[in-house]
Scaffold this motif. Sequence first.
Motif, PDB file in Angstrom:
ATOM      1  N   ARG A 178       4.184   4.346  -4.434  1.00  0.00           N
ATOM      2  CA  ARG A 178       3.617   5.160  -5.696  1.00  0.00           C
ATOM      3  C   ARG A 178       2.443   4.736  -6.415  1.00  0.00           C
ATOM      4  O   ARG A 178       2.123   3.124  -6.986  1.00  0.00           O
ATOM      5  CB  ARG A 178       4.510   5.813  -6.107  1.00  0.00           C
ATOM      6  CG  ARG A 178       3.734   7.299  -6.517  1.00  0.00           C
ATOM      7  CD  ARG A 178       5.259   7.556  -7.694  1.00  0.00           C
ATOM      8  NE  ARG A 178       4.245   8.602  -8.249  1.00  0.00           N
ATOM      9  CZ  ARG A 178       4.671   9.618  -8.006  1.00  0.00           C
ATOM     10  NH1 ARG A 178       6.010  10.064  -8.545  1.00  0.00           N
ATOM     11  NH2 ARG A 178       3.887  11.192  -9.681  1.00  0.00           N
ATOM     12  N   CYS A 233      -2.896   4.956   1.086  1.00  0.00           N
ATOM     13  CA  CYS A 233      -3.120   3.951  -0.752  1.00  0.00           C
ATOM     14  C   CYS A 233      -4.036   5.351  -0.648  1.00  0.00           C
ATOM     15  O   CYS A 233      -5.567   4.749   0.066  1.00  0.00           O
ATOM     16  CB  CYS A 233      -2.720   3.244  -0.837  1.00  0.00           C
ATOM     17  SG  CYS A 233      -3.335   2.204   0.046  1.00  0.00           S
ATOM     18  N   GLN A 282      -4.290   0.738  -5.477  1.00  0.00           N
ATOM     19  CA  GLN A 282      -5.601   1.294  -4.824  1.00  0.00           C
ATOM     20  C   GLN A 282      -5.631   0.354  -4.360  1.00  0.00           C
ATOM     21  O   GLN A 282      -5.290  -0.711  -4.927  1.00  0.00           O
ATOM     22  CB  GLN A 282      -6.215   1.567  -5.525  1.00  0.00           C
ATOM     23  CG  GLN A 282      -7.861   2.262  -5.447  1.00  0.00           C
ATOM     24  CD  GLN A 282      -8.670   2.451  -6.778  1.00  0.00           C
ATOM     25  OE1 GLN A 282      -8.268   1.523  -7.648  1.00  0.00           O
ATOM     26  NE2 GLN A 282      -9.409   3.638  -6.289  1.00  0.00           N
ATOM     27  N   GLY A 284       0.804  -1.051  -0.217  1.00  0.00           N
ATOM     28  CA  GLY A 284       0.130   0.286  -0.050  1.00  0.00           C
ATOM     29  C   GLY A 284       1.030   0.732  -0.391  1.00  0.00           C
ATOM     30  O   GLY A 284       0.324   2.606  -0.348  1.00  0.00           O
TER      31      GLY A 284
END
Length: 53
Positions: free
Chosen positions: A8, A38, A11, A5
């Motif tokens: 970068r 995230c 989701q 999570g």
Amino acid sequence: MRELGAKRGVQMAAATDANPQGEVFAERLRTLADDAGCDWLRLRPSEEDWNET
């Protein structure tokens, strides 16, 4: 999950049942996503659980 999570552009999606147990588990996953920074998405089945859907 926290390590994934934190990457970068990640989701987290939770596809849990639409019942009290599913709500509790989804909330735990949302907390993990928030802690990791995230994005978060919750999916619910049209019936009470995914097996019925």
